[in-house]
Write an enzyme that holds these catalytic residues in place. Structure first.
Site, PDB file in Angstrom:
ATOM      1  N   ASP A   1       0.797  -1.257   0.105  1.00  0.00           N
ATOM      2  CA  ASP A   1      -0.016   0.006  -0.035  1.00  0.00           C
ATOM      3  C   ASP A   1       0.890   1.226  -0.034  1.00  0.00           C
ATOM      4  O   ASP A   1       1.919   1.146   0.222  1.00  0.00           O
ATOM      5  CB  ASP A   1      -0.948  -0.040   1.187  1.00  0.00           C
ATOM      6  CG  ASP A   1      -0.313  -0.430   2.479  1.00  0.00           C
ATOM      7  OD1 ASP A   1       0.785  -0.418   2.602  1.00  0.00           O
ATOM      8  OD2 ASP A   1      -0.964  -1.118   3.328  1.00  0.00           O
TER       9      ASP A   1
ATOM     10  N   ASP B   1      -7.803  -3.950  14.528  1.00  0.00           N
ATOM     11  CA  ASP B   1      -9.177  -4.679  14.033  1.00  0.00           C
ATOM     12  C   ASP B   1      -9.067  -5.685  12.758  1.00  0.00           C
ATOM     13  O   ASP B   1      -9.999  -5.887  12.172  1.00  0.00           O
ATOM     14  CB  ASP B   1     -10.008  -3.181  13.517  1.00  0.00           C
ATOM     15  CG  ASP B   1      -9.223  -2.787  12.376  1.00  0.00           C
ATOM     16  OD1 ASP B   1      -8.232  -3.101  11.726  1.00  0.00           O
ATOM     17  OD2 ASP B   1      -9.694  -1.311  11.854  1.00  0.00           O
TER      18      ASP B   1
ATOM     19  N   GLU C   1      -9.728  -2.270   5.349  1.00  0.00           N
ATOM     20  CA  GLU C   1     -10.409  -2.061   6.571  1.00  0.00           C
ATOM     21  C   GLU C   1     -11.404  -2.964   6.675  1.00  0.00           C
ATOM     22  O   GLU C   1     -12.049  -3.559   5.827  1.00  0.00           O
ATOM     23  CB  GLU C   1     -11.042  -0.701   6.594  1.00  0.00           C
ATOM     24  CG  GLU C   1      -9.867   0.258   5.938  1.00  0.00           C
ATOM     25  CD  GLU C   1      -8.866   0.947   7.367  1.00  0.00           C
ATOM     26  OE1 GLU C   1      -8.796  -0.123   8.382  1.00  0.00           O
ATOM     27  OE2 GLU C   1      -8.305   1.708   7.499  1.00  0.00           O
TER      28      GLU C   1
END
Length: 289
Positions: free
Chosen positions: A72, A141, A148
């Site tokens: 990324d 997370d 995400e």
């Protein structure tokens, strides 16, 4: 799926580096056959990178015939910004080894057409023959790269808006000021990583323990994108003791019981010097009158 449990972060980092080293040397890369390696950024892989640099400097592991593809990059952050992933990879890895710059591939977050940049990145991976080993890390997370919670588990390289939890976590790299943290990024997709022939995910620290639990003991769930790798035929999770705090005792005991077998993946530890010595000895003709 393999779960490698080491006591400390340093041991997990070294195991991962040894595994990468053995995979590259066993692959026997050359001018006509490059080893393709997917790489992450962040604090978790730093220990692994330091060991790989050490192996290179000792003459055990060259990177001349390795191609890398990073996961990324932030959108809108100048390439030479100290917190860009171009800068991160150069300062923490690439400038210390013999990899050719043209063989390192990182998404351009300042491209005029961001989606075209993402599509071109996918094509570069295909042109290189796909990723042999994709190394990744995760967030608390369970996100991998910038996929995400809620991301498609078959997603490809694309533009993503960052979750507030990610922005808050990354603020420490931007003097603690949220306004300085980029809110968008280019990222490989979950499907992009799943296409790799093998995936190794590094998970360390108690703050990642619940994510590891979701990745290992519960089902596949797009709210925990790391869980997708339960379905990959060759996934290796490498973690420290702290990261196992949310796992069931019997789960930890089961995988620790396999460590004698799993450690054979890094022992013996191969060296390019040894392979070259073996090659030169085998090429010598036996003495004859």
């Amino acid at each position: 799926m393999k779960l490698i449990i080491l006591e400390h972060y340093s041991q997990a980092s070294e195991w991962a580096a040894k595994y990468i080293r053995n995979r590259i040397i066993q692959f026997n890369p050359g001018p006509e056959k490059y080893f393709t390696l997917g790489l992450p950024t962040g604090s978790t892989p730093l220990g692994c990178y330091k060991k790989l640099i050490e192996y290179y400097k000792n003459g055990d592991l060259p990177f001349k015939y390795v191609k890398t593809f990073n996961m990324d990059e932030y959108v809108g952050l100048p390439r030479d910004h100290p917190e860009s992933y171009h800068s991160f990879m150069w300062n923490n890895f690439f400038k210390h080894i013999d990899i050719h710059p043209e063989n390192t591939h990182i998404l351009d977050g300042n491209a005029v057409d961001l989606q075209a940049e993402c599509d071109a990145f996918e094509e570069k991976i295909k042109a290189a023959g796909g990723i042999e080993l994709f190394v990744g890390g995760i967030g608390p997370d369970g996100h991998i790269a910038f996929n995400e919670p809620g991301s498609s588990l078959v997603s490809r390289t694309r533009v993503k808006t960052l979750a507030m939890d990610t922005i808050l976590a990354n603020a420490r790299f931007f003097d603690g000021e949220l306004t300085k943290v980029p809110t968008m990024a280019l990222t490989v997709g979950v499907g992009t990583v799943m296409d790799a022939r093998e995936v190794m995910i590094l998970i360390t620290g108690a703050h990642k323990a619940f994510a590891l639990y979701k990745a290992i003991e519960e089902g596949v769930n797009h709210m925990w994108t790391v869980s997708a790798f339960q379905q990959h035929p060759r996934t290796v999770f490498v973690c420290d003791e702290d990261a196992t705090l949310e796992l069931k005792v019997k789960t930890v005991k089961y995988f620790k019981g396999l460590m004698l077998v799993h450690n054979k993946l890094v022992d013996p530890l191969y060296s390019i010097k040894e392979k070259e010595t073996e090659k030169s000895q085998s090429s010598k003709k036996p003495y004859s009158d």
